[in-house]
Scaffold this motif. Structure first.
Motif, PDB file in Angstrom:
ATOM      1  N   ALA B  65      85.392  13.362  28.174  1.00 16.59           N
ATOM      2  CA  ALA B  65      84.741  12.183  27.600  1.00 16.59           C
ATOM      3  C   ALA B  65      85.200  10.897  28.275  1.00 16.59           C
ATOM      4  CB  ALA B  65      85.002  12.101  26.100  1.00 16.59           C
ATOM      5  N   ARG B  66      86.422  10.924  28.877  1.00 15.33           N
ATOM      6  CA  ARG B  66      86.951   9.701  29.470  1.00 15.33           C
ATOM      7  C   ARG B  66      86.824   9.676  30.995  1.00 15.33           C
ATOM      8  NH1 ARG B  66      92.771   8.771  27.677  1.00 15.33           N
ATOM      9  NH2 ARG B  66      92.677  10.100  25.847  1.00 15.33           N
ATOM     10  N   ALA B  67      86.346  10.788  31.561  1.00 18.00           N
ATOM     11  CA  ALA B  67      86.308  10.876  33.020  1.00 18.00           C
ATOM     12  C   ALA B  67      85.230   9.972  33.599  1.00 18.00           C
ATOM     13  CB  ALA B  67      86.053  12.322  33.439  1.00 18.00           C
ATOM     14  N   GLY B  68      85.529   9.418  34.783  1.00 18.59           N
ATOM     15  CA  GLY B  68      84.563   8.544  35.429  1.00 18.59           C
ATOM     16  C   GLY B  68      84.647   8.654  36.939  1.00 18.59           C
ATOM     17  N   ILE B  69      83.805   7.920  37.625  1.00 19.56           N
ATOM     18  CA  ILE B  69      83.744   8.058  39.076  1.00 19.56           C
ATOM     19  C   ILE B  69      84.072   6.761  39.798  1.00 19.56           C
ATOM     20  CG2 ILE B  69      82.151   9.994  39.237  1.00 19.56           C
ATOM     21  CD1 ILE B  69      79.963   7.824  39.706  1.00 19.56           C
ATOM     22  N   LYS B  70      84.811   5.872  39.154  1.00 21.09           N
ATOM     23  CA  LYS B  70      85.104   4.593  39.802  1.00 21.09           C
ATOM     24  C   LYS B  70      85.745   4.788  41.179  1.00 21.09           C
ATOM     25  CE  LYS B  70      87.371   0.172  39.027  1.00 21.09           C
ATOM     26  NZ  LYS B  70      88.291  -0.580  38.175  1.00 21.09           N
ATOM     27  N   SER B  71      86.819   5.607  41.220  1.00 23.44           N
ATOM     28  CA  SER B  71      87.527   5.757  42.499  1.00 23.44           C
ATOM     29  C   SER B  71      86.646   6.438  43.540  1.00 23.44           C
ATOM     30  CB  SER B  71      88.826   6.541  42.298  1.00 23.44           C
ATOM     31  OG  SER B  71      88.587   7.701  41.529  1.00 23.44           O
ATOM     32  N   ALA B  72      85.803   7.393  43.091  1.00 20.41           N
ATOM     33  CA  ALA B  72      84.929   8.092  44.035  1.00 20.41           C
ATOM     34  C   ALA B  72      83.866   7.156  44.592  1.00 20.41           C
ATOM     35  CB  ALA B  72      84.272   9.293  43.357  1.00 20.41           C
ATOM     36  N   LEU B  73      83.328   6.319  43.718  1.00 22.86           N
ATOM     37  CA  LEU B  73      82.293   5.372  44.139  1.00 22.86           C
ATOM     38  C   LEU B  73      82.844   4.390  45.169  1.00 22.86           C
ATOM     39  CD1 LEU B  73      79.394   5.300  43.240  1.00 22.86           C
ATOM     40  CD2 LEU B  73      79.978   3.632  41.498  1.00 22.86           C
TER      41      LEU B  73
END
Lengths: 303, 291
Positions: B65-73
């Motif tokens: 639920a907290r995972a995101g892709i900021k670093s990947a983007l």
């Protein structure tokens, strides 16, 4: 009028010209250096591996288990895994791609082709990791409904998505080849009373054959080098099998497995990836040369 | 005598064969298109629920639920920016050399064959090249710059081939006119050939970039990380990228992570779509300006 002194037109741009030309030449040389770099890296790193494991054992061994004791370094299971995926992909992509090319080149009008061909080519532009996801979360569950005994990781789902992936290569390049066949051949066919089918399949298709086969070879070479879809969907079990329902491992998936794992660099286990990479490179290189030869022959005939 | 009944029967059969084969051809063409639709629908259905601003602005997490892709983007943005910086000048330069300057001799043919072969080398092999040359020899570590250099070598053949096509499309009359008025080769290229070839080159370059943005295997080889909770700030920083993050989520057994992978795929595909739209629009724009 004062006499215009003739400026030295001769040497005016020469220095800059030569400088720029040299710069551009160096840009072109980067590609040659890349090839030399690839060959050098693969050969020198594989050499470290082949000092300890004989090439004979590597290329004829029937068991691949380099990471666990007792270790075996026979590459054939990895090659057979790659070939199994390629075979499955070929069964899907070669006939469908050829028929699609016949439709695009012979049956559809200009406008239809201009719409359909780019849509089909989108399939080739979708990142391979997306195909891996699709194989794992859509194709495998679908296959499990049809054949409950299929393993979670299986060659079939990977082969299917790789087939979809290389389909546009076959369709697009074969379409180009068939459209390069001169119209006079078609008119001759119609003049002799042929139907559209006769002209398409018995005149144009055979005339474009070397171009079509070149598209097959290029597509299959892509399937052999495909990495992410097979890593995600086909599993990590190197074995000699022709069963599409089992988990297998391809050469590319093995290389990914080692570089994601914690095998220390420089060990003989780690060096295996370069020996496997060299095998992969040589196979695809030979196929590319074959495709270039076929294309050259095709162009010679019609250009 | 001529047996017309037999002829008619034969003709009927031939027409039937024609109809069936047309059907097979249409079905084969539609197969790919339908599957493209199925693939896109499946992914949107899986990932849609996870696609929100929190997903775009968070770092990866153990909790779905907290995972995101900021670093990947950010990693992908850095990677593509640097790759463009390295590969476009070299690729366009090489194509200009081959089309406008090179003599038609064995060496030029050799370079050309070499480029055609490089275009078909599996991407994972480029990863091994990058690993040994950039990461180890040049000691660039597992950094943005190693990734960008590897990616540049990977897409260079694509850029060169596409730019050559754009240059080939320029009629020779323009070259002759420029040379006849006394311009040097480079003046001819700079003032006449490049402006005309620009739209075509741009399309090829953007297509090559969209290949780079989706490539996974070479980045895994050079050791781009799968868990990165920061945004790269320098060329020497470690990084992750969209396809790596998607691969990582897709290879986990939990179902929630598969849906997050699908959300990541949607972002990746939207990025690709935007790039291709820009390519098409800008080509149309430049072409209108010229005529």
């Amino acid at each position: 009028m004062t006499a215009v002194t003739q400026p030295s037109l001769k040497g005016r741009w020469r220095f800059g010209e030569i400088l720029i030309q040299t710069g551009l030449f160096l840009c072109a040389i980067v590609s040659v250096l890349t090839t030399l770099g690839i060959i050098w890296v693969l050969l020198s790193e594989s050499f470290i591996f082949f000092r300890e494991i004989s090439p004979l054992a590597f290329f004829t061994g029937l068991k691949w288990a380099p990471l666990f004791e007792p270790r075996h370094f026979g590459v054939l299971p990895l090659i057979s895994g790659t070939l199994l995926i390629t075979l499955g992909a070929a069964i899907i992509a070669l006939p469908l791609g050829t028929f699609a090319a016949v439709f695009l080149s012979e049956y559809s009008d200009r406008k239809t082709r201009q719409i359909l061909k780019p849509i089909l080519e989108i399939l080739a532009g979708i990142p391979t990791v997306v195909y891996g996801y699709f194989a794992l979360t859509f194709v495998t569950p679908l296959l499990q409904k049809l054949y409950p005994e299929i393993e979670v990781f299986n060659a079939a789902s990977a082969a299917i998505v790789v087939g979809i992936m290389i389909l546009p290569t076959v369709a697009s390049l074969s379409d180009d080849a068939m459209r390069a066949v001169p119209g006079s051949l078609r008119y001759a066919g119609y003049a002799l009373g042929s139907t559209k089918y006769d002209v398409s399949f018995r005149v144009v298709l055979p005339s474009a054959l070397s171009g079509i086969v070149a598209s097959f070879v290029l597509a299959l070479s892509r399937a052999i080098g495909e990495t992410m879809a097979v890593t995600l969907a086909a599993g990590a079990t190197p074995k000699l099998t022709l069963n599409f329902f089992e988990s297998i491992q391809t050469m590319t998936a093995y290389i990914v497995q080692v570089s994601l794992g914690d095998t220390p660099a420089g060990t003989i286990e780690y060096q295996t990836i370069f020996a496997v990479g060299l095998t992969l490179f040589v196979i695809t290189l030979l196929m590319n040369f074959l495709a270039q030869k076929l294309l050259a022959r095709f162009r010679e005939r019609y250009d | 005598m001529f047996d017309t009944r037999k002829l008619e029967k034969n003709l009927k059969r031939r027409k039937l064969v024609g109809k069936v084969s047309l059907l097979v051809c249409v079905a084969s063409t539609l197969f790919g298109i339908v599957l493209l639709g199925v693939l896109l629908i499946d992914i949107v259905r899986d990932g849609y629920a996870y696609l929100d601003s929190q997903f775009l602005t968070s770092f990866p997490s153990r909790f779905p639920a907290r995972a995101g892709i900021k670093s990947a983007l950010w990693g992908s943005t850095w990677l593509i920016g640097c790759t463009a910086l390295f590969s476009i000048p070299v690729g366009v330069g090489a194509s200009i050399y081959l089309e406008e300057f090179a003599a038609r001799n064995w060496f030029t043919r050799f370079i050309q064959l070499n480029i055609a072969n490089l275009a078909a080398v599996p991407s994972i092999v480029y990863g091994m090249l990058g690993l040994v040359i950039f990461v180890r020899w040049l000691n660039l570590e597992r950094s943005v710059i190693s990734g960008a250099l590897t990616m540049s070598l990977l897409i260079l053949p694509t850029i060169i081939i596409a730019s050559q096509e754009a240059l080939k499309a320029i009629p020779d009359s323009i070259r002759f006119a420029a040379l006849a008025l006394g311009s040097s080769r480079w003046q001819m290229v700079r003032d006449h050939i490049l402006p005309s070839a620009f739209p075509g080159m741009m399309t090829g370059v953007i297509l090559a970039m969209s290949r780079a943005i989706g490539e996974t295997a070479p980045l895994i080889m050079i050791g781009a990380l799968t868990y990165v909770a920061f945004v790269p700030e320098r060329l020497s920083d470690p990084f992750t990228a969209l396809p790596i993050q998607i691969f990582n989520w897709a290879s986990r057994p939990q179902h929630e992570f598969h849906n997050i992978a699908a959300a990541g795929i949607i972002v990746l595909l939207l990025l690709l779509l935007t790039m291709n739209a820009v390519a098409i629009l800008s080509r149309n724009h430049f072409e209108r300006e010229q005529h």
